[in-house]
Scaffold this motif. Structure first.
Motif, mmCIF file in Angstrom:
data_model
loop_
_atom_site.group_PDB
_atom_site.id
_atom_site.type_symbol
_atom_site.label_atom_id
_atom_site.label_comp_id
_atom_site.label_asym_id
_atom_site.label_seq_id
_atom_site.Cartn_x
_atom_site.Cartn_y
_atom_site.Cartn_z
ATOM 1 N N THR A 155 10.526 -15.321 -2.602
ATOM 2 C CA THR A 155 11.779 -16.059 -2.790
ATOM 3 C C THR A 155 11.861 -17.200 -1.782
ATOM 4 N N ILE A 156 12.679 -18.178 -2.124
ATOM 5 C CA ILE A 156 12.847 -19.347 -1.261
ATOM 6 C C ILE A 156 13.351 -18.941 0.118
ATOM 7 N N LYS A 157 14.152 -17.913 0.163
ATOM 8 C CA LYS A 157 14.698 -17.449 1.435
ATOM 9 C C LYS A 157 13.573 -17.011 2.364
ATOM 10 N N VAL A 158 12.696 -16.153 1.866
ATOM 11 C CA VAL A 158 11.571 -15.702 2.680
ATOM 12 C C VAL A 158 10.715 -16.892 3.091
ATOM 13 N N CYS A 159 10.468 -17.798 2.166
ATOM 14 C CA CYS A 159 9.613 -18.953 2.468
ATOM 15 C C CYS A 159 10.215 -19.821 3.563
ATOM 16 N N LEU A 160 11.515 -20.061 3.494
ATOM 17 C CA LEU A 160 12.157 -20.882 4.520
ATOM 18 C C LEU A 160 12.137 -20.168 5.864
ATOM 19 N N LEU A 161 12.276 -18.852 5.849
ATOM 20 C CA LEU A 161 12.237 -18.102 7.110
ATOM 21 C C LEU A 161 10.831 -18.091 7.698
ATOM 22 N N ILE A 162 9.825 -18.033 6.835
ATOM 23 C CA ILE A 162 8.448 -18.107 7.340
ATOM 24 C C ILE A 162 8.221 -19.473 7.979
ATOM 25 N N ALA A 163 8.629 -20.522 7.274
ATOM 26 C CA ALA A 163 8.449 -21.874 7.814
ATOM 27 C C ALA A 163 9.126 -22.000 9.167
ATOM 28 N N SER A 164 10.337 -21.509 9.242
ATOM 29 C CA SER A 164 11.076 -21.575 10.501
ATOM 30 C C SER A 164 10.377 -20.785 11.603
ATOM 31 N N SER A 165 9.872 -19.612 11.264
ATOM 32 C CA SER A 165 9.206 -18.764 12.250
ATOM 33 C C SER A 165 7.901 -19.368 12.739
ATOM 34 N N LEU A 166 7.285 -20.184 11.903
ATOM 35 C CA LEU A 166 6.004 -20.784 12.271
ATOM 36 C C LEU A 166 6.172 -22.230 12.731
ATOM 37 N N ASN A 167 7.398 -22.636 12.933
ATOM 38 C CA ASN A 167 7.701 -23.998 13.387
ATOM 39 C C ASN A 167 7.018 -25.055 12.525
ATOM 40 N N THR A 168 7.091 -24.849 11.226
ATOM 41 C CA THR A 168 6.510 -25.830 10.328
ATOM 42 C C THR A 168 7.448 -26.027 9.138
ATOM 43 N N SER A 169 7.014 -26.820 8.185
ATOM 44 C CA SER A 169 7.857 -27.084 7.032
ATOM 45 C C SER A 169 7.371 -26.295 5.829
ATOM 46 N N ILE A 170 8.279 -26.060 4.913
ATOM 47 C CA ILE A 170 7.945 -25.317 3.713
ATOM 48 C C ILE A 170 6.948 -26.107 2.862
ATOM 49 N N GLU A 171 7.013 -27.421 2.977
ATOM 50 C CA GLU A 171 6.066 -28.280 2.259
ATOM 51 C C GLU A 171 4.623 -27.993 2.630
ATOM 52 N N LYS A 172 4.431 -27.798 3.942
ATOM 53 C CA LYS A 172 3.065 -27.580 4.421
ATOM 54 C C LYS A 172 2.603 -26.177 4.120
ATOM 55 N N LEU A 173 3.526 -25.282 3.822
ATOM 56 C CA LEU A 173 3.176 -23.878 3.608
ATOM 57 C C LEU A 173 2.928 -23.531 2.146
ATOM 58 N N PHE A 174 3.679 -24.157 1.235
ATOM 59 C CA PHE A 174 3.608 -23.772 -0.188
ATOM 60 C C PHE A 174 3.486 -25.007 -1.067
ATOM 61 N N TRP A 175 2.604 -24.921 -2.046
ATOM 62 C CA TRP A 175 2.475 -26.033 -2.982
ATOM 63 C C TRP A 175 1.964 -25.543 -4.334
ATOM 64 N N ILE A 176 2.156 -26.396 -5.334
ATOM 65 C CA ILE A 176 1.659 -26.099 -6.669
ATOM 66 C C ILE A 176 0.180 -26.440 -6.725
ATOM 67 N N GLU A 177 -0.598 -25.484 -7.185
ATOM 68 C CA GLU A 177 -2.034 -25.708 -7.319
ATOM 69 C C GLU A 177 -2.287 -26.580 -8.539
ATOM 70 N N GLU A 178 -2.852 -27.749 -8.300
ATOM 71 C CA GLU A 178 -3.122 -28.654 -9.421
ATOM 72 C C GLU A 178 -4.304 -28.158 -10.233
ATOM 73 N N ASP A 179 -4.483 -28.762 -11.404
ATOM 74 C CA ASP A 179 -5.554 -28.322 -12.295
ATOM 75 C C ASP A 179 -6.905 -28.373 -11.601
ATOM 76 N N GLU A 180 -7.780 -27.513 -12.085
ATOM 77 C CA GLU A 180 -9.136 -27.459 -11.543
ATOM 78 C C GLU A 180 -9.858 -28.773 -11.825
ATOM 79 N N VAL A 181 -10.934 -29.014 -11.071
ATOM 80 C CA VAL A 181 -11.754 -30.200 -11.311
ATOM 81 C C VAL A 181 -12.525 -30.001 -12.573
#
Lengths: 73, 73
Positions: free
Chosen positions: B47-73
DNA sequence: ATATATTGTAACATATATTTTACTTTTGTC
DNA sequence: GACAAAAGTAAAATATATGTTACAATATAT
């Protein structure tokens, strides 16, 4: 689970980006209109997948859409 | 729900930030070690809540932690 | 090689996100 | 005001995130 409140600006962002309707955004993301309604109303806590798809659909970042509500003044 | 894969760099980021242990990060976030393990293994969709708490705990942004995997090459 | 800490998993229970269906309320347009 | 479109909401069903307990596998240090 830690007790924090998550806020979002989905509705606001949706209004800006070409005046998408709630149902249209839901369709782009692939959830029901009711789910999108509840997310916008901040009634619950969506998954990261939905959040990333919303951000993508609104041409914005997840950072600008969702954040932890800090303590009251 | 749209069929996309979500990837994350939680384990990598955790290793950098002061070599936190999986259990310690879980405790800071307020989830169980097993939940953190599954998230790091990308076995499911937190959930977004857990993700935001992880980002906060790791002093980073949620952007750097989670992303959509684009199509394979 | 033997302890010990850490990580990977698995089965089952529980909480809650999401769907489905349906109805009401609001908003905008004529 | 009448009509249509969009938004708000609610109950019940389903899917899945998270917790609990327990144990196996792997790493790290001595």
């Amino acid at each position: 689970m830690k007790e924090v409140h998550i806020k979002n600006s989905v509705k606001f962002m949706r209004m800006e980006q070409g005046k998408l309707t709630q149902g249209e955004l839901a369709q782009k993301v692939g959830v029901t209109r009711q789910t999108m309604n509840l997310i916008e109303a901040q009634k619950y806590n969506p998954t990261i997948k939905v959040c990333l798809l919303i951000a993508s659909s609104l041409n914005t970042s997840i950072e600008k859409l969702f954040w932890i509500e800090e303590d009251e003044v």
